[in-house]
Write an enzyme that holds these catalytic residues in place. Structure first.
Site, PDB file in Angstrom:
ATOM      1  N   LYS A  35      32.223  49.777 -14.195  1.00 14.46           N
ATOM      2  CA  LYS A  35      31.444  49.456 -15.401  1.00 14.46           C
ATOM      3  C   LYS A  35      32.099  48.291 -16.147  1.00 14.46           C
ATOM      4  O   LYS A  35      33.270  47.970 -15.897  1.00 14.46           O
ATOM      5  CB  LYS A  35      31.350  50.695 -16.290  1.00 14.46           C
ATOM      6  CG  LYS A  35      32.688  51.232 -16.762  1.00 14.46           C
ATOM      7  CD  LYS A  35      32.546  52.629 -17.373  1.00 14.46           C
ATOM      8  CE  LYS A  35      33.898  53.131 -17.839  1.00 14.46           C
ATOM      9  NZ  LYS A  35      33.861  54.553 -18.228  1.00 14.46           N
ATOM     10  N   TYR A 244      48.019  28.716 -39.425  1.00 10.27           N
ATOM     11  CA  TYR A 244      47.175  29.149 -40.544  1.00 10.27           C
ATOM     12  C   TYR A 244      47.929  30.067 -41.491  1.00 10.27           C
ATOM     13  O   TYR A 244      48.722  30.905 -41.052  1.00 10.27           O
ATOM     14  CB  TYR A 244      45.950  29.909 -40.020  1.00 10.27           C
ATOM     15  CG  TYR A 244      44.858  29.029 -39.482  1.00 10.27           C
ATOM     16  CD1 TYR A 244      44.280  28.037 -40.272  1.00 10.27           C
ATOM     17  CD2 TYR A 244      44.383  29.205 -38.192  1.00 10.27           C
ATOM     18  CE1 TYR A 244      43.259  27.242 -39.773  1.00 10.27           C
ATOM     19  CE2 TYR A 244      43.365  28.420 -37.685  1.00 10.27           C
ATOM     20  CZ  TYR A 244      42.806  27.443 -38.485  1.00 10.27           C
ATOM     21  OH  TYR A 244      41.799  26.660 -37.988  1.00 10.27           O
TER      22      TYR A 244
END
Ligand SMILES: *Cc1c(COP(=O)(O)O)cnc(C)c1O
Length: 353
Positions: A35, A244
């Site tokens: 899956k 940042y």
């Protein structure tokens, strides 16, 4: 080239499947759970490698995933759909010869009315409370369903990764109570259940994460490697910041490498100031914030700056990374992004990549 390279070792996946297969009795079949695009590693290549290793039955989450698997495998191998038979699935289930694991009386009705005679399985809920029929529902329809000859009756363990958890034995007992004597192949164990021992194996096991090198099977062969290219190197003076929000301030002069990959590639911001990249066996700490496309790394201690630094490799596996981020290997794998150059290594190509 500034894209990172994700190497997926198909031979290791095949070897893991064979090893998990050997853990159960030869009469127990070993399926493969593929899956979510084979846990993010590419269902097409992975299912072919598994089929070559001997897998004959595959599990996907939804019918749409089954389409890709059928295309890769051609007719023959059984493709089971864990979400069952949803409204709108009928044509796919029929045309692609998918085997839905029916989860409710509604799904059973839909399947038997729309595709009489088409293979199906049944999923029972033995205590996880997620998918499947509960005991009273099953009791009400079992006779009718068994007349239709289901391929498989299955259930799923909630705590199989904790061998001592009392729910394992409770679910096993409930599964026996719901299915003993039905004369249909049964399945209860995923990777964790295989490790719990023969009582949990029944006629079919359904390993997923163990194939891809993740816990709880500690001796799985590692499958993935991820090398991030160094784009730029800079000297940062004492007191200067990196990235940042001034996420890192150098206390002394540092040499900082900027590597190409970031949270857009599935590398969570939780790695900020926390994860480690590796130059071979030499650790290099991530400094500052992980940004969308870039990560900054302290390489002050390296004598030569390599072309790439490893985030996943021999020194750090998917579960090590998961621990840093406070998650599980499953999530690390299925988060791996689509921007990587993906290389599929086999015996023939290993060493060249
Ligand atoms: C995902 C899943 C599996 C595979 O589980 P792993 O822990 O990855 O081995 C098996 N069965 C069901 C129902 C699942 O949802």
């Amino acid at each position: 080239m500034a894209t990172a390279t994700l190497t997926i070792d198909l031979d290791a996946i095949a070897a893991n499947w064979r090893a998990l297969d050997r853990m159960s009795d030869p009469t127990t079949q070993t399926a493969a759970v593929v899956k979510a695009d084979a846990y993010g590693l590419g269902a097409k290549r992975v299912v072919r490698a598994l089929a070559e290793a001997g897998a004959r039955r595959f599990f996907v989450a939804v019918a749409e995933e089954g389409a890709a698997v059928r295309q890769a495998l051609g007719p023959g191998p059984q493709i089971c759909v864990l979400s069952g038979h949803m409204a709108g699935d009928t044509e796919m289930v029929h045309d692609l010869d998918l085997t839905p694991m029916l989860n409710s009386v509604e799904q059973i009705t839909r399947h038997l009315e729309s595709l009489p005679g088409h293979p199906f399985g049944i999923q029972l809920d033995t205590g996880m409370n997620r998918l499947g029929l509960e005991a009273p529902e099953w009791e009400a329809v079992a006779a009718l369903v068994l007349e239709q000859g289901p391929e498989l009756v299955m259930s799923h363990l909630a705590c199989a990764d904790e061998p001592d958890h009392p729910l394992n034995a409770a679910q096993l007992a409930e599964f026996h109570a719901m299915t003993d004597g039905i004369g249909v192949p049964r399945s209860l164990a995923a990777t964790g259940g295989i490790l719990l021992g023969a009582d949990y194996h029944f006629e079919l096991t359904r390993p997923g994460v163990g194939l891809y090198g993740g816990r709880p099977w500690e001796s799985a062969q590692p499958v993935v490697a991820l090398a991030l290219p160094v784009i730029q190197i800079r000297e940062v003076a004492a007191g200067e910041i990196v990235g940042y929000s001034c996420g890192y301030t150098a206390e002394e002069p540092r040499l900082i490498a900027t590597v190409a990959a970031g949270y857009a590639d599935g590398l969570t911001r939780r790695y900020s100031n926390a994860a480690t990249l590796w130059d071979g066996a030499v650790p290099c700490p991530v400094v500052g914030r992980v940004s969308m496309d870039l990560i900054t790394v302290d390489v002050s201690h390296l004598r030569d700056i390599p072309r790439t630094l490893d985030l996943l490799g021999p020194m750090q596996g998917v579960d090590d990374l998961a621990d840093i981020a406070g998650t599980i290997g499953y999530e690390v794998l299925t988060s791996l992004g689509h921007r990587y150059t993906r290389r599929y290594a086999t015996t023939a190509t290993r060493g060249q990549v």
